[in-house]
Design a protein around this motif. Structure first.
Motif, PDB file in Angstrom:
ATOM      1  N   ASP A 284      -3.457   9.939  -0.170  1.00 29.01           N
ATOM      2  CA  ASP A 284      -2.790  11.207  -0.477  1.00 29.01           C
ATOM      3  C   ASP A 284      -3.651  12.395  -0.043  1.00 29.01           C
ATOM      4  O   ASP A 284      -3.144  13.506   0.126  1.00 29.01           O
ATOM      5  CB  ASP A 284      -2.468  11.308  -1.969  1.00 29.01           C
ATOM      6  N   SER A 285      -4.948  12.167   0.165  1.00 24.47           N
ATOM      7  CA  SER A 285      -5.847  13.243   0.572  1.00 24.47           C
ATOM      8  C   SER A 285      -5.861  13.475   2.077  1.00 24.47           C
ATOM      9  O   SER A 285      -6.173  14.568   2.530  1.00 24.47           O
ATOM     10  CB  SER A 285      -7.281  12.940   0.105  1.00 24.47           C
ATOM     11  N   ASN A 286      -5.534  12.440   2.846  1.00 18.21           N
ATOM     12  CA  ASN A 286      -5.581  12.611   4.303  1.00 18.21           C
ATOM     13  C   ASN A 286      -4.216  12.508   4.973  1.00 18.21           C
ATOM     14  O   ASN A 286      -4.105  12.673   6.180  1.00 18.21           O
ATOM     15  CB  ASN A 286      -6.563  11.618   4.932  1.00 18.21           C
ATOM     16  N   GLY A 287      -3.166  12.219   4.216  1.00 15.98           N
ATOM     17  CA  GLY A 287      -1.817  12.202   4.755  1.00 15.98           C
ATOM     18  C   GLY A 287      -1.347  10.883   5.324  1.00 15.98           C
ATOM     19  O   GLY A 287      -0.219  10.775   5.804  1.00 15.98           O
ATOM     20  N   GLN A 288      -2.193   9.836   5.274  1.00 13.47           N
ATOM     21  CA  GLN A 288      -1.783   8.537   5.810  1.00 13.47           C
ATOM     22  C   GLN A 288      -1.057   7.716   4.734  1.00 13.47           C
ATOM     23  O   GLN A 288      -1.492   6.633   4.349  1.00 13.47           O
ATOM     24  CB  GLN A 288      -2.993   7.766   6.346  1.00 13.47           C
ATOM     25  N   ASP A 289       0.058   8.241   4.295  1.00 17.10           N
ATOM     26  CA  ASP A 289       0.829   7.568   3.257  1.00 17.10           C
ATOM     27  C   ASP A 289       1.322   6.209   3.775  1.00 17.10           C
ATOM     28  O   ASP A 289       1.962   6.146   4.823  1.00 17.10           O
ATOM     29  CB  ASP A 289       2.014   8.434   2.840  1.00 17.10           C
ATOM     30  N   PRO A 290       1.044   5.110   3.064  1.00 18.36           N
ATOM     31  CA  PRO A 290       1.447   3.779   3.548  1.00 18.36           C
ATOM     32  C   PRO A 290       2.943   3.649   3.776  1.00 18.36           C
ATOM     33  O   PRO A 290       3.370   3.008   4.750  1.00 18.36           O
ATOM     34  CB  PRO A 290       0.965   2.848   2.426  1.00 18.36           C
ATOM     35  N   GLU A 291       3.758   4.242   2.908  1.00 16.71           N
ATOM     36  CA  GLU A 291       5.211   4.153   3.089  1.00 16.71           C
ATOM     37  C   GLU A 291       5.636   4.867   4.373  1.00 16.71           C
ATOM     38  O   GLU A 291       6.456   4.366   5.140  1.00 16.71           O
ATOM     39  CB  GLU A 291       5.941   4.751   1.886  1.00 16.71           C
ATOM     40  N   LEU A 292       5.082   6.063   4.598  1.00 16.20           N
ATOM     41  CA  LEU A 292       5.398   6.802   5.818  1.00 16.20           C
ATOM     42  C   LEU A 292       4.974   6.024   7.047  1.00 16.20           C
ATOM     43  O   LEU A 292       5.760   5.828   7.988  1.00 16.20           O
ATOM     44  CB  LEU A 292       4.694   8.165   5.802  1.00 16.20           C
ATOM     45  N   PHE A 293       3.720   5.575   7.078  1.00 18.45           N
ATOM     46  CA  PHE A 293       3.186   4.922   8.264  1.00 18.45           C
ATOM     47  C   PHE A 293       3.909   3.608   8.562  1.00 18.45           C
ATOM     48  O   PHE A 293       4.103   3.244   9.724  1.00 18.45           O
ATOM     49  CB  PHE A 293       1.683   4.698   8.114  1.00 18.45           C
ATOM     50  N   SER A 294       4.298   2.887   7.531  1.00 21.67           N
ATOM     51  CA  SER A 294       5.010   1.626   7.763  1.00 21.67           C
ATOM     52  C   SER A 294       6.410   1.855   8.298  1.00 21.67           C
ATOM     53  O   SER A 294       6.977   0.991   8.973  1.00 21.67           O
ATOM     54  CB  SER A 294       5.079   0.813   6.466  1.00 21.67           C
ATOM     55  N   ARG A 295       6.987   3.026   8.037  1.00 23.46           N
ATOM     56  CA  ARG A 295       8.332   3.343   8.522  1.00 23.46           C
ATOM     57  C   ARG A 295       8.324   3.947   9.917  1.00 23.46           C
ATOM     58  O   ARG A 295       9.307   3.821  10.658  1.00 23.46           O
ATOM     59  CB  ARG A 295       9.033   4.307   7.561  1.00 23.46           C
ATOM     60  N   VAL A 296       7.241   4.616  10.279  1.00 25.45           N
ATOM     61  CA  VAL A 296       7.189   5.330  11.557  1.00 25.45           C
ATOM     62  C   VAL A 296       6.552   4.489  12.660  1.00 25.45           C
ATOM     63  O   VAL A 296       7.029   4.490  13.801  1.00 25.45           O
ATOM     64  CB  VAL A 296       6.419   6.656  11.400  1.00 25.45           C
ATOM     65  N   PHE A 297       5.483   3.753  12.342  1.00 25.95           N
ATOM     66  CA  PHE A 297       4.683   3.091  13.384  1.00 25.95           C
ATOM     67  C   PHE A 297       4.999   1.603  13.465  1.00 25.95           C
ATOM     68  O   PHE A 297       5.148   0.923  12.447  1.00 25.95           O
ATOM     69  CB  PHE A 297       3.197   3.306  13.107  1.00 25.95           C
ATOM     70  N   ASP A 298       5.057   1.113  14.694  1.00 22.94           N
ATOM     71  CA  ASP A 298       5.367  -0.299  14.914  1.00 22.94           C
ATOM     72  C   ASP A 298       4.224  -1.203  14.475  1.00 22.94           C
ATOM     73  O   ASP A 298       4.451  -2.236  13.844  1.00 22.94           O
ATOM     74  CB  ASP A 298       5.674  -0.534  16.398  1.00 22.94           C
ATOM     75  N   ARG A 299       2.997  -0.815  14.809  1.00 24.17           N
ATOM     76  CA  ARG A 299       1.840  -1.618  14.404  1.00 24.17           C
ATOM     77  C   ARG A 299       0.820  -0.737  13.698  1.00 24.17           C
ATOM     78  O   ARG A 299       0.697   0.453  13.993  1.00 24.17           O
ATOM     79  CB  ARG A 299       1.168  -2.273  15.610  1.00 24.17           C
ATOM     80  N   LEU A 300       0.066  -1.353  12.802  1.00 20.98           N
ATOM     81  CA  LEU A 300      -1.029  -0.689  12.110  1.00 20.98           C
ATOM     82  C   LEU A 300      -2.331  -1.363  12.538  1.00 20.98           C
ATOM     83  O   LEU A 300      -2.616  -2.502  12.149  1.00 20.98           O
ATOM     84  CB  LEU A 300      -0.846  -0.788  10.585  1.00 20.98           C
ATOM     85  N   TYR A 301      -3.108  -0.669  13.383  1.00 24.35           N
ATOM     86  CA  TYR A 301      -4.411  -1.178  13.819  1.00 24.35           C
ATOM     87  C   TYR A 301      -5.455  -0.800  12.775  1.00 24.35           C
ATOM     88  O   TYR A 301      -5.372   0.255  12.149  1.00 24.35           O
ATOM     89  CB  TYR A 301      -4.786  -0.590  15.181  1.00 24.35           C
TER      90      TYR A 301
END
Length: 347
Positions: A284-301
């Motif tokens: 929540d401090s850096n904006g990399q919300d897991p729900e957001l990133f899992s919906r937007v990005f195909d892979r998580l490196y």
């Protein structure tokens, strides 16, 4: 004198109304309108800040982030990726000309090439206006260099740094992330661009779309987060709004802007996660919300090692479904036997 007095009075009323109503201006999909409720929705960059240059400075209205409404196809039609990762210094015609044998020797089916590092120089000659205008262009004919690899069926991934860009921040000051003291923000990671700035987002989106047109299959974004100064430095973002401009709002706008460009170009979009923030639950401090990133990005490196990869996979497994984990979670480490997908640093 009477007509002149009436004219001056009307002009004064116009000026008062014009500037007094700025805070109620909302830019939406249906155009520009006034919203006196304070609940207007800005949607030009997904959920992030919206800005249109009409020659005046307007206070922009934001909604709180709601990721549940994001239409997503992230992770669809993916197979596990086994990649060899080359840094910017290693991306040369000589290396790419002889890389196939090394890929085969470790069982790799993909290649990750760093095409833009934190310094800001590009690993190819770009036609994106900002690159040519501010001298960040490279000279390498990357399209010709990767064409033989593409013919072999090798999956090609282009990695680009987003928010850390030394050259662009110094040469194009309006795009730099500023401090309350009026200086350009920098830390041990590098010199920062303003992630809330629309031009910064469009620059990344333009580079991503161009790389896909040159033959890459996937774009990998790195340094995509809002910095959190540890020395008390106050950051000043170029966009303002009627609600607090949180890291989540900033990152959602950035991510969705680039995603739209990549989808239009027919490619895949991935991101390098801030593993420490995910592990500590401080996204929540850096904006990399897991729900957001899992919906937007195909892979998580994910930068990890043999000691933490299992627990890291469990963390990511809370954001994406188990049946997609093998193809969407990509640990970056010197180990190719623990997970189905991986990125192995070259050299």
């Amino acid at each position: 004198m009477i007509p002149l007095g009436i004219l001056l009075f009307l002009l004064l009323v116009f000026i008062v109304l014009f500037y007094g109503l700025q805070r109620y201006i909302v830019y939406g999909q249906d155009g520009v309108y006034l919203d006196f409720s304070g609940q207007g929705q800005a949607q030009s960059d997904g959920m992030g800040p919206s800005s249109v240059d009409y020659g005046v400075v307007a206070e922009i209205v934001y909604d709180e982030a709601d990721y549940s409404e994001i239409q997503t196809t992230a992770g669809e039609d993916l197979s596990p990726v086994k990649a060899l990762y080359l840094s910017a210094e290693q991306v040369t015609a000589e290396t790419l000309g002889s890389i196939s044998a090394q890929l085969s020797s470790i069982g790799a089916n993909a290649l990750v090439l760093e095409m833009k590092g934190t310094q800001g120089t590009l690993g190819w000659y770009s036609s994106v206006p900002l690159a040519s205008s501010y001298g960040t262009n490279g000279t390498f004919d990357i399209a010709s260099a990767i064409a033989p690899l593409k013919e072999e069926g090798i999956w090609l991934v282009a990695r680009i740094s987003c928010c850390i860009d030394e050259y662009m921040a110094i040469r194009n000051a309006p795009l730099a992330l500023a401090t309350a003291a009026g200086t350009v923000y920098s830390d041990t990671a590098g010199i920062w661009l303003d992630p809330s700035n629309t031009d910064v987002r469009q620059y990344t989106a333009g580079l991503a779309a161009e790389l896909l047109s040159l033959g890459f299959d996937e774009v990998l974004l790195s340094d995509l987060y809002v910095p959190q100064p540890t020395d008390g430095t106050e950051l000043v973002f170029s966009q303002v709004g009627s609600v607090e401009l949180t890291p989540d709002i900033i990152m959602s706008g950035y991510a969705l802007t680039v995603r739209d460009a990549v989808e239009a170009a027919g490619g895949k979009l991935s991101v390098v996660c801030d593993a420490n923030a995910w592990r500590s639950g401080t996204t929540d401090s850096n904006g990399q919300d897991p729900e957001l990133f899992s919906r937007v990005f195909d892979r998580l490196y994910w930068l990890t090692d043999g000691n933490t990869v299992t627990s890291d996979m469990q963390i990511v497994g809370q954001a994406i479904s188990q049946d997609q984990l093998a193809s969407r979670f990509v640990p970056i480490m010197y180990n190719t036997s623990t997970t189905e997908s991986w990125a192995y640093p070259y050299g």
